[in-house]
Design a protein around this motif. Structure first.
Motif, PDB file in Angstrom:
ATOM      1  N   GLU A  60       0.829  -1.196   0.000  1.00  0.00           N
ATOM      2  CA  GLU A  60       0.000   0.000   0.000  1.00  0.00           C
ATOM      3  C   GLU A  60       0.864   1.248   0.000  1.00  0.00           C
ATOM      4  O   GLU A  60       2.057   1.211   0.310  1.00  0.00           O
ATOM      5  CB  GLU A  60      -0.917  -0.006   1.207  1.00  0.00           C
ATOM      6  CG  GLU A  60      -0.175   0.090   2.530  1.00  0.00           C
ATOM      7  CD  GLU A  60      -1.135   0.049   3.699  1.00  0.00           C
ATOM      8  OE1 GLU A  60      -1.146  -0.965   4.407  1.00  0.00           O
ATOM      9  OE2 GLU A  60      -1.825   1.048   3.903  1.00  0.00           O
ATOM     10  N   GLY A  68       1.484  11.687   2.614  1.00  0.00           N
ATOM     11  CA  GLY A  68       1.964  12.806   3.396  1.00  0.00           C
ATOM     12  C   GLY A  68       0.802  13.650   3.883  1.00  0.00           C
ATOM     13  O   GLY A  68      -0.362  13.358   3.574  1.00  0.00           O
ATOM     14  N   GLN A  69       1.124  14.706   4.646  1.00  0.00           N
ATOM     15  CA  GLN A  69       0.075  15.541   5.223  1.00  0.00           C
ATOM     16  C   GLN A  69      -0.491  16.546   4.233  1.00  0.00           C
ATOM     17  O   GLN A  69      -1.505  17.166   4.507  1.00  0.00           O
ATOM     18  CB  GLN A  69       0.614  16.265   6.459  1.00  0.00           C
ATOM     19  CG  GLN A  69       0.844  15.326   7.633  1.00  0.00           C
ATOM     20  CD  GLN A  69       1.086  16.079   8.907  1.00  0.00           C
ATOM     21  OE1 GLN A  69       2.097  16.764   9.044  1.00  0.00           O
ATOM     22  NE2 GLN A  69       0.166  15.977   9.852  1.00  0.00           N
ATOM     23  N   TYR A  94      -9.830   4.439   3.933  1.00  0.00           N
ATOM     24  CA  TYR A  94      -8.954   5.393   4.597  1.00  0.00           C
ATOM     25  C   TYR A  94      -9.783   6.246   5.548  1.00  0.00           C
ATOM     26  O   TYR A  94     -10.963   6.503   5.323  1.00  0.00           O
ATOM     27  CB  TYR A  94      -8.276   6.331   3.587  1.00  0.00           C
ATOM     28  CG  TYR A  94      -7.204   5.708   2.744  1.00  0.00           C
ATOM     29  CD1 TYR A  94      -7.508   5.145   1.510  1.00  0.00           C
ATOM     30  CD2 TYR A  94      -5.881   5.709   3.165  1.00  0.00           C
ATOM     31  CE1 TYR A  94      -6.520   4.588   0.723  1.00  0.00           C
ATOM     32  CE2 TYR A  94      -4.888   5.149   2.382  1.00  0.00           C
ATOM     33  CZ  TYR A  94      -5.215   4.595   1.168  1.00  0.00           C
ATOM     34  OH  TYR A  94      -4.226   4.038   0.388  1.00  0.00           O
ATOM     35  N   GLN A 136      -9.606  10.160   7.342  1.00  0.00           N
ATOM     36  CA  GLN A 136      -8.941  11.458   7.300  1.00  0.00           C
ATOM     37  C   GLN A 136      -9.538  12.362   8.366  1.00  0.00           C
ATOM     38  O   GLN A 136     -10.749  12.624   8.368  1.00  0.00           O
ATOM     39  CB  GLN A 136      -9.084  12.104   5.909  1.00  0.00           C
ATOM     40  CG  GLN A 136      -8.254  13.377   5.757  1.00  0.00           C
ATOM     41  CD  GLN A 136      -8.320  13.939   4.346  1.00  0.00           C
ATOM     42  OE1 GLN A 136      -9.378  13.960   3.723  1.00  0.00           O
ATOM     43  NE2 GLN A 136      -7.184  14.402   3.827  1.00  0.00           N
ATOM     44  N   GLY A 158      -7.566  18.503   8.431  1.00  0.00           N
ATOM     45  CA  GLY A 158      -6.214  19.029   8.306  1.00  0.00           C
ATOM     46  C   GLY A 158      -5.124  17.987   8.325  1.00  0.00           C
ATOM     47  O   GLY A 158      -3.936  18.327   8.320  1.00  0.00           O
ATOM     48  N   LYS A 159      -5.512  16.735   8.343  1.00  0.00           N
ATOM     49  CA  LYS A 159      -4.508  15.664   8.420  1.00  0.00           C
ATOM     50  C   LYS A 159      -4.504  14.850   7.128  1.00  0.00           C
ATOM     51  O   LYS A 159      -5.346  15.011   6.256  1.00  0.00           O
ATOM     52  CB  LYS A 159      -4.823  14.734   9.601  1.00  0.00           C
ATOM     53  CG  LYS A 159      -4.848  15.428  10.953  1.00  0.00           C
ATOM     54  CD  LYS A 159      -3.490  15.887  11.353  1.00  0.00           C
ATOM     55  CE  LYS A 159      -3.511  16.650  12.658  1.00  0.00           C
ATOM     56  NZ  LYS A 159      -3.307  15.835  13.820  1.00  0.00           N
ATOM     57  N   SER A 160      -3.530  13.952   7.056  1.00  0.00           N
ATOM     58  CA  SER A 160      -3.437  13.124   5.859  1.00  0.00           C
ATOM     59  C   SER A 160      -4.340  11.911   5.960  1.00  0.00           C
ATOM     60  O   SER A 160      -5.112  11.757   6.896  1.00  0.00           O
ATOM     61  CB  SER A 160      -1.991  12.690   5.652  1.00  0.00           C
ATOM     62  OG  SER A 160      -1.881  12.050   4.395  1.00  0.00           O
ATOM     63  N   LEU A 161      -4.219  11.049   4.992  1.00  0.00           N
ATOM     64  CA  LEU A 161      -5.032   9.852   4.923  1.00  0.00           C
ATOM     65  C   LEU A 161      -4.358   8.722   5.697  1.00  0.00           C
ATOM     66  O   LEU A 161      -3.194   8.417   5.470  1.00  0.00           O
ATOM     67  CB  LEU A 161      -5.213   9.419   3.469  1.00  0.00           C
ATOM     68  CG  LEU A 161      -5.975  10.391   2.595  1.00  0.00           C
ATOM     69  CD1 LEU A 161      -5.764  10.086   1.129  1.00  0.00           C
ATOM     70  CD2 LEU A 161      -7.457  10.346   2.926  1.00  0.00           C
ATOM     71  N   SER A 166      -4.459   4.764   6.414  1.00  0.00           N
ATOM     72  CA  SER A 166      -4.983   3.512   5.874  1.00  0.00           C
ATOM     73  C   SER A 166      -5.645   2.687   6.975  1.00  0.00           C
ATOM     74  O   SER A 166      -5.059   2.476   8.042  1.00  0.00           O
ATOM     75  CB  SER A 166      -3.851   2.707   5.248  1.00  0.00           C
ATOM     76  OG  SER A 166      -4.335   1.470   4.763  1.00  0.00           O
ATOM     77  N   PHE A 205     -12.941   7.460   3.475  1.00  0.00           N
ATOM     78  CA  PHE A 205     -12.905   7.303   2.031  1.00  0.00           C
ATOM     79  C   PHE A 205     -12.705   5.841   1.677  1.00  0.00           C
ATOM     80  O   PHE A 205     -11.907   5.143   2.316  1.00  0.00           O
ATOM     81  CB  PHE A 205     -11.733   8.082   1.423  1.00  0.00           C
ATOM     82  CG  PHE A 205     -11.848   9.565   1.504  1.00  0.00           C
ATOM     83  CD1 PHE A 205     -11.230  10.275   2.524  1.00  0.00           C
ATOM     84  CD2 PHE A 205     -12.565  10.275   0.551  1.00  0.00           C
ATOM     85  CE1 PHE A 205     -11.323  11.652   2.599  1.00  0.00           C
ATOM     86  CE2 PHE A 205     -12.673  11.652   0.619  1.00  0.00           C
ATOM     87  CZ  PHE A 205     -12.052  12.338   1.643  1.00  0.00           C
TER      88      PHE A 205
END
Lengths: 115, 113
Positions: A103, A107-108, B35, B37, B40-43, B45, B88
């Motif tokens: 996978e 990043g942010q 995912y 989220q 303001g943050k990333s994804l 898993s 997501f």
């Protein structure tokens, strides 16, 4: 570093300005992706690199968008003559995958606002 | 071209209740991802589902995949406030071996007391 690092985290650009967004993938990761996430939407694919080769750029919305990864590690997404519709979060992801099933790690993101 | 649709897009849940988020996809997908989220943050898993009938569970979340129906579900059991986030699903288009993902619109989950 331990994860995918993107800089800057936030960027405000005047319309017509050029911007460059940087992505430092996880060390040793072969694959690198850029996605664009508009407000309230899911991420959309922009482009893919395998090492330094850009193998898929089908998602780049216009010729104002350009991405490179010259040494197969750090990547830069450049947007020329920014427009308001370019405002979005730009996400970078990397994976160790070439043909195997691994996978990607994200990043942010860089939040770009074009005013 | 792979298309992914989620529903509902907004989900307001009471703590302790159960609910399911649905993810339909249009064509063959090699694998299906979920995912999370936070604002303001990333994804992050959550699950990777590789084959028909696959079921994975982590805490209060359980994901399943039915490739014949082209449907994946994310089931939430006894929701708690910490699960509030956007979820997501994403499919990997068949024929691309390198992991290009197509995402759904996302489901904004709010868990309240």
């Amino acid at each position: 570093g331990a994860g995918v690092s993107q800089s800057p985290r936030y960027k405000v650009a005047k319309r017509g300005q050029d911007v460059a967004l940087r992505c430092d993938p996880i060390s040793g990761h072969v694959s690198l992706f850029w996605y664009q996430q508009a407000l309230g939407q899911g991420p959309e694919f922009l482009t893919y690199f395998q090492n330094e080769a850009q193998l898929d750029k089908s998602g780049l919305p216009s010729d104002r968008f350009f991405a490179e990864r010259p040494e197969g590690s750090v990547s830069t997404l450049k947007i020329q003559r920014t427009q308001k519709e370019d405002s979005a979060v730009y996400l970078c992801a990397s994976s160790s995958r070439r043909w195997a099933n691994t996978e990607a790690f994200f990043g942010q993101g860089t939040r770009l606002t074009v005013v | 071209e792979l298309k992914v649709e989620q529903n509902p897009l907004f989900l307001s849940m009471q703590e302790g209740k159960n609910y399911t988020i649905y993810c339909n996809y249009s064509t063959t997908s090699d694998r299906l991802y979920w995912y999370r989220q936070d604002p303001g943050k990333s994804l992050e898993s959550l699950f990777v589902l590789l084959s028909n009938g696959a079921v994975k569970q982590e805490g209060r979340l359980m994901a399943s995949l039915d490739t014949k129906a082209r449907l994946s579900t994310l089931h939430i059991t006894a929701a708690v406030h910490d699960l509030s986030a956007t979820y997501f699903c994403a499919g990997e288009a068949g024929g691309t071996s390198y992991g290009k993902l197509t995402f759904g619109q996302g489901t904004i989950l709010t868990v309240h007391p």
